[in-house]
Design a protein around this motif. Structure first.
Motif: not given
Length: 161
Positions: A52-63, A70-83
């Motif tokens: 789901p981070w592809i959307f924020a990554q695309a916005r950042a790249l366009l900006a 290029a920053r991958p989601p941390g394990v905490g972000e991954q856990r939050e998205a999965l939950q």
């Protein structure tokens, strides 16, 4: 071909927006499709499954913020998205129907985890919601741990493309 269609229908663009889709697996794919074809929007389908981070990554790249893109989601972000996905799936589908979907999502999301192969194997073994929660507890407890950038090939393979 899409770029040609966009040029041909440019006079009517005030009436509608032409969009593009297909083979969109990374933020770079979003930007490429926008720039090469001139479409007004890009639809991301399978490329967002487990990412789901592809959307924020695309916005950042366009900006112009390549570092943020290029920053991958941390394990905490991954856990939050999965939950969050689990909460929504359970509310919508119930445990019996949500279970297989959550298992599949976990497998596809594992590619961002530093121990991707082990996490994917553990998600493959999931047979219940308790199993799924146990995988989260085992592999996603250290929320400060950095994630890894998944390659486009890994995204395609994870989604069966």
């Amino acid at each position: 071909m899409l770029a040609r269609l966009v040029r041909e229908y440019a006079p009517a663009r005030g009436a509608f927006v032409l969009g593009g889709s297909g083979d969109v697996w990374t933020a770079e794919d979003v930007v490429r499709l926008l720039r090469e074809t001139g479409v007004g929007l890009v639809s991301i389908a399978r490329g967002a499954i487990g990412n789901p981070w592809i959307f924020a990554q695309a916005r950042a790249l366009l900006a112009g913020d390549a570092a943020a893109a290029a920053r991958p989601p941390g394990v905490g972000e991954q856990r939050e998205a999965l939950q969050e996905h689990a909460r929504l799936a359970l509310a919508l589908l119930g445990e019996e129907r949500a279970g297989p979907q959550l298992r599949k999502l976990g497998i596809k999301s594992a590619r961002h985890h530093p121990d991707a192969a082990r996490v994917a194997r553990d998600f493959i073994a999931v047979r219940s919601l308790a199993d799924w929660q146990a995988v989260l507890g085992r592999h996603y407890a250290d929320g400060a741990r950095p994630g890894v950038a998944a390659l486009p090939e890994e995204a395609r393979a994870a989604c069966g493309a």
